[in-house]
Design an enzyme around this catalytic site. Sequence first.
Site, PDB file in Angstrom:
ATOM      1  N   GLU A  44       0.557  -0.989  -0.299  1.00 18.43           N
ATOM      2  CA  GLU A  44      -0.034  -0.094   0.168  1.00 18.43           C
ATOM      3  C   GLU A  44       1.023   1.379  -0.160  1.00 18.43           C
ATOM      4  OE1 GLU A  44      -2.402   1.910   3.361  1.00 18.43           O
ATOM      5  OE2 GLU A  44      -3.079  -0.022   3.229  1.00 18.43           O
ATOM      6  N   THR A  73      -4.235   5.683   3.122  1.00 18.77           N
ATOM      7  CA  THR A  73      -4.232   7.098   3.158  1.00 18.77           C
ATOM      8  C   THR A  73      -5.728   8.042   1.872  1.00 18.77           C
ATOM      9  OG1 THR A  73      -2.643   7.167   4.026  1.00 18.77           O
ATOM     10  CG2 THR A  73      -3.012   9.389   4.604  1.00 18.77           C
ATOM     11  N   LYS A 133     -11.140  -1.557   7.769  1.00 20.54           N
ATOM     12  CA  LYS A 133      -9.830  -1.265   7.785  1.00 20.54           C
ATOM     13  C   LYS A 133      -9.994  -1.320   8.953  1.00 20.54           C
ATOM     14  CE  LYS A 133      -6.244   1.984   7.452  1.00 20.54           C
ATOM     15  NZ  LYS A 133      -5.567   3.484   6.905  1.00 20.54           N
TER      16      LYS A 133
END
Length: 211
Positions: A44, A73, A133
């Site tokens: 990621e 993000t 998440k």
Amino acid sequence: MMRKFEVIQRIEKVGVVAVIRATSTEEAKRISLACMAGGIDAIEITYTVPGATKVIEELTNEFGDDLLVGAGTVLDSETARTAILAGAKYIVSPAFDLESAKLCNRYQIPYMPGCMTLTEMIKAMEAGADVIKVFPGSAFGPDFVKAVKGPLPQAVLMPTGGVSIDNVDKWIKNGCIAVGVGGNLTKGTSDEMTNSAKEFVGKVKEAREAK
């Protein structure tokens, strides 16, 4: 093009996503190669990284489907679309955003929003989020997952933050499909990262077999 369920299956298979906060494409590439050598093929790239879009694009061009590159993000749908156009195979966010969920569904890209409360999780699942998440994982620890799984056995959970080699097995045993690991994996020399990756992958496998 990889289909949505194939991306999620790939992440679940290894059970570890390397969260990379590199300062340059070169550094991101070095970390990616080290993780791949250790058996982690999902990374990621966080949008706190300068030029994250370029990093995603270059890694995708270089490794193709051998490396599952996602964007992290991601706070809004504009960033999500930019990342997808650059080749991101999945989108991760620190918080749930409805417009991002819609956009990812439109293009059939897995969306993984950060949620902490049951209300947030249910809202995200209703909007079609594929994986929740659990973030920040350090706030509650692995026992929280077990508590969530009581009323929400259908929730697909992946914690990020607070996952270490000492507790990764607990997260998996308590019902997570995978874990996101940043600093505990992506620091040090390439060899150290490769060894860490192997250790994490091994621990996940053991935890699954012990279930």
